[in-house]
Write an enzyme that holds these catalytic residues in place. Structure first.
Site, PDB file in Angstrom:
ATOM      1  N   ALA A  69      -7.229 -19.726   7.733  1.00 25.67           N
ATOM      2  CA  ALA A  69      -8.306 -20.593   7.269  1.00 25.67           C
ATOM      3  C   ALA A  69      -9.547 -20.268   8.105  1.00 25.67           C
ATOM      4  CB  ALA A  69      -7.904 -22.048   7.436  1.00 25.67           C
ATOM      5  N   GLY A 114      -3.331 -19.768   7.621  1.00 25.15           N
ATOM      6  CA  GLY A 114      -3.447 -20.035   6.183  1.00 25.15           C
ATOM      7  C   GLY A 114      -3.132 -18.810   5.330  1.00 25.15           C
ATOM      8  N   GLU A 117       0.536 -18.772   5.028  1.00 25.43           N
ATOM      9  CA  GLU A 117       0.902 -19.907   4.157  1.00 25.43           C
ATOM     10  C   GLU A 117       0.592 -19.600   2.689  1.00 25.43           C
ATOM     11  OE1 GLU A 117      -1.445 -22.357   6.948  1.00 25.43           O
ATOM     12  OE2 GLU A 117       0.133 -23.839   6.674  1.00 25.43           O
ATOM     13  N   GLU A 137      -1.839 -21.344  14.732  1.00 25.12           N
ATOM     14  CA  GLU A 137      -2.687 -22.542  14.803  1.00 25.12           C
ATOM     15  C   GLU A 137      -2.592 -23.276  16.133  1.00 25.12           C
ATOM     16  OE1 GLU A 137      -0.727 -21.714  12.254  1.00 25.12           O
ATOM     17  OE2 GLU A 137      -1.820 -21.926  10.367  1.00 25.12           O
TER      18      GLU A 137
HETATM   19  N1  CAA Z   1     -11.760 -17.560  10.400  1.00 21.63           N
HETATM   20  C1  CAA Z   1     -13.048 -17.163  10.476  1.00 21.63           C
HETATM   21  N2  CAA Z   1     -13.403 -15.905  10.847  1.00 21.63           N
HETATM   22  C2  CAA Z   1     -12.416 -15.042  11.150  1.00 21.63           C
HETATM   23  C3  CAA Z   1     -11.074 -15.405  11.104  1.00 21.63           C
HETATM   24  C4  CAA Z   1     -10.748 -16.724  10.699  1.00 21.63           C
HETATM   25  N3  CAA Z   1      -9.471 -17.162  10.574  1.00 21.63           N
HETATM   26  N4  CAA Z   1     -10.321 -14.345  11.488  1.00 21.63           N
HETATM   27  C5  CAA Z   1     -11.191 -13.364  11.752  1.00 21.63           C
HETATM   28  N5  CAA Z   1     -12.462 -13.772  11.572  1.00 21.63           N
HETATM   29  C6  CAA Z   1     -13.699 -13.021  11.762  1.00 21.63           C
HETATM   30  C7  CAA Z   1     -14.032 -12.871  13.234  1.00 21.63           C
HETATM   31  O1  CAA Z   1     -14.674 -14.032  13.719  1.00 21.63           O
HETATM   32  C8  CAA Z   1     -14.914 -11.648  13.207  1.00 21.63           C
HETATM   33  O2  CAA Z   1     -16.199 -12.043  12.772  1.00 21.63           O
HETATM   34  P1  CAA Z   1     -17.528 -11.443  13.529  1.00 21.63           P
HETATM   35  O3  CAA Z   1     -17.450  -9.965  13.257  1.00 21.63           O
HETATM   36  O4  CAA Z   1     -18.629 -12.125  12.822  1.00 21.63           O
HETATM   37  O5  CAA Z   1     -17.374 -11.788  14.964  1.00 21.63           O
HETATM   38  C9  CAA Z   1     -14.311 -10.802  12.108  1.00 21.63           C
HETATM   39  O6  CAA Z   1     -13.518 -11.680  11.312  1.00 21.63           O
HETATM   40  C10 CAA Z   1     -13.384  -9.727  12.636  1.00 21.63           C
HETATM   41  O7  CAA Z   1     -12.412 -10.354  13.473  1.00 21.63           O
HETATM   42  P2  CAA Z   1     -12.114  -9.879  14.971  1.00 21.63           P
HETATM   43  O8  CAA Z   1     -13.328  -9.279  15.602  1.00 21.63           O
HETATM   44  O9  CAA Z   1     -11.467 -11.011  15.679  1.00 21.63           O
HETATM   45  O10 CAA Z   1     -11.070  -8.704  14.669  1.00 21.63           O
HETATM   46  P3  CAA Z   1      -9.918  -8.183  15.642  1.00 21.63           P
HETATM   47  O11 CAA Z   1      -9.429  -6.914  15.021  1.00 21.63           O
HETATM   48  O12 CAA Z   1     -10.372  -8.115  17.050  1.00 21.63           O
HETATM   49  O13 CAA Z   1      -8.769  -9.286  15.556  1.00 21.63           O
HETATM   50  C11 CAA Z   1      -7.359 -10.878  14.425  1.00 21.63           C
HETATM   51  C12 CAA Z   1      -8.103  -9.537  14.336  1.00 21.63           C
HETATM   52  C13 CAA Z   1      -6.198 -10.753  15.431  1.00 21.63           C
HETATM   53  C14 CAA Z   1      -6.796 -11.183  13.048  1.00 21.63           C
HETATM   54  C15 CAA Z   1      -8.334 -11.980  14.900  1.00 21.63           C
HETATM   55  O14 CAA Z   1      -9.468 -11.938  14.067  1.00 21.63           O
HETATM   56  C16 CAA Z   1      -7.764 -13.376  14.851  1.00 21.63           C
HETATM   57  O15 CAA Z   1      -6.993 -13.745  15.718  1.00 21.63           O
HETATM   58  N6  CAA Z   1      -8.182 -14.171  13.811  1.00 21.63           N
HETATM   59  C17 CAA Z   1      -7.838 -15.565  13.723  1.00 21.63           C
HETATM   60  C18 CAA Z   1      -6.375 -15.759  13.372  1.00 21.63           C
HETATM   61  C19 CAA Z   1      -6.044 -17.236  13.327  1.00 21.63           C
HETATM   62  O16 CAA Z   1      -6.057 -17.916  14.316  1.00 21.63           O
HETATM   63  N7  CAA Z   1      -5.721 -17.715  12.116  1.00 21.63           N
HETATM   64  C20 CAA Z   1      -5.356 -19.097  11.934  1.00 21.63           C
HETATM   65  C21 CAA Z   1      -6.562 -19.885  11.561  1.00 21.63           C
HETATM   66  S1  CAA Z   1      -6.233 -21.624  11.531  1.00 21.63           S
HETATM   67  C22 CAA Z   1      -5.476 -21.909  10.085  1.00 21.63           C
HETATM   68  O17 CAA Z   1      -5.222 -21.023   9.297  1.00 21.63           O
HETATM   69  C23 CAA Z   1      -5.172 -23.346   9.826  1.00 21.63           C
HETATM   70  C24 CAA Z   1      -4.354 -23.614   8.643  1.00 21.63           C
HETATM   71  O18 CAA Z   1      -3.176 -23.367   8.590  1.00 21.63           O
HETATM   72  C25 CAA Z   1      -4.915 -24.353   7.558  1.00 21.63           C
END
Ligand code: CAA
Length: 265
Positions: A69, A114, A117, A137
């Site tokens: 998400a 998400g 999911e 999360e």
């Molecule tokens: N939401 C918003 N933006 C996201 C994102 C997310 N879930 N995942 C990645 N991005 C964005 C980053 O912010 C980044 O944007 P900028 O270039 O503007 O900074 C871009 O995508 C590229 O990401 P990274 O630079 O982080 O890429 P990476 O290769 O270094 O890492 C990754 C990849 C390991 C997937 C890392 O992006 C990451 O950990 N993402 C988040 C994963 C996460 O925590 N997901 C769960 C979200 S909470 C949720 O989903 C709740 C629910 O159940 C409802």
């Protein structure tokens, strides 16, 4: 129906198949409220298409299916807004799960939070060998909000679900296959071809029968065995009122056998 007007999702119709691609590559296809409402709308529209037999769901680019998400959108939500956001994801997952068509998640990279999911709401999860799964999360101080604590437990068992959701660990495709989270893993370049093959094999079958299988198996998960078996018998009987049943059995009995031409009626 034209699918050209969506900002974050592309829909390609390929014969009896729809390929739905989330297109927010710069944010690793994160599920913003716009993505979720567009996907839910598209899922509803696809239900109205009588020629459609299966849906493939994937993410744009080579890096992510869906990285979760949208954290930037969630960061300042109030509890009430967060509940509504969670309900949007829930509605999307339900639209996929209750669709009459099989949905196949073609997981081409990160499927986190998400994203995992969303894949779990699909009937099948096929992954590229570059895919990575997880429910991270807790690392953000929250929990899975689009069904992860429930659908993941039903798929991989209670203990493995708790482990993934409490540690936030990321696992690679081969480990996801080993624990039963994914159904198949393919070399990255072959993923879409393999998923098309699976969808094509289903698409040739009686669509009303395929829809009944999906509904019965899903509903049976939260019903007693006796009640679920009674539902199966009822559906079996009802299918004998369809043109497709006559066609399917007549094609088998024809000499020589011929391929059935199902119409979904
Ligand atoms: N939401 C918003 N933006 C996201 C994102 C997310 N879930 N995942 C990645 N991005 C964005 C980053 O912010 C980044 O944007 P900028 O270039 O503007 O900074 C871009 O995508 C590229 O990401 P990274 O630079 O982080 O890429 P990476 O290769 O270094 O890492 C990754 C990849 C390991 C997937 C890392 O992006 C990451 O950990 N993402 C988040 C994963 C996460 O925590 N997901 C769960 C979200 S909470 C949720 O989903 C709740 C629910 O159940 C409802």
């Amino acid at each position: 129906m034209s699918y050209d007007s969506f900002e974050t999702v592309k829909v390609t119709i390929d014969g009896p198949l729809a390929i739905v691609t989330i297109q927010r590559e710069a944010a690793l296809n994160a599920l913003s409220s716009t993505v979720m409402s567009e996907l839910t709308h598209i899922a509803g529209e696809l239900e109205l298409s009588s020629d459609l037999r299966a849906v493939i769901l994937t993410g744009a680019g080579d890096k992510a299916f869906v990285a979760g998400a949208d954290i930037a959108e969630m960061v300042d939500l109030t509890p009430n807004q967060a509940r509504a956001f969670s309900a949007m994801g829930g509605a999307l997952a339900n639209a996929i799960e209750t669709s009459e068509r099989p949905w196949i998640a073609a997981v081409n990279g990160y499927a986190l939070g998400g994203g995992c999911e969303l894949a779990l709401a699909c009937d099948f999860i096929h992954a590229s060998d570059q895919a990575v799964f997880g429910q991270p999360e807790v690392k953000l101080g929250v929990i899975p909000g689009f069904g992860g604590t429930q659908r993941l437990a039903r798929r991989v068992g209670v203990a493995k679900c708790k482990e993934l959701c409490m540690t936030g660990d990321q696992i690679r495709a081969d480990e996801a296959l080993r624990i039963g989270l994914v159904d198949a893993v393919w070399p990255h370049a072959e993923l879409m071809t393999k998923v098309h093959e699976l969808a094509g094999r289903i698409a040739g079958n009686g669509p009303l029968a395929v829809a009944e299988v999906k509904r019965l198996v899903n509903e049976g998960q939260s019903t007693s065995l006796d009640a679920a078996l009674a539902l199966e018998q009822r559906s079996f009987g009802l299918l004998f009122g369809t043109t497709d049943q006559r066609e399917g059995m007549a094609a088998f009995l024809a000499k020589p056998k011929r391929k059935a031409q199902f119409k979904g009626q």
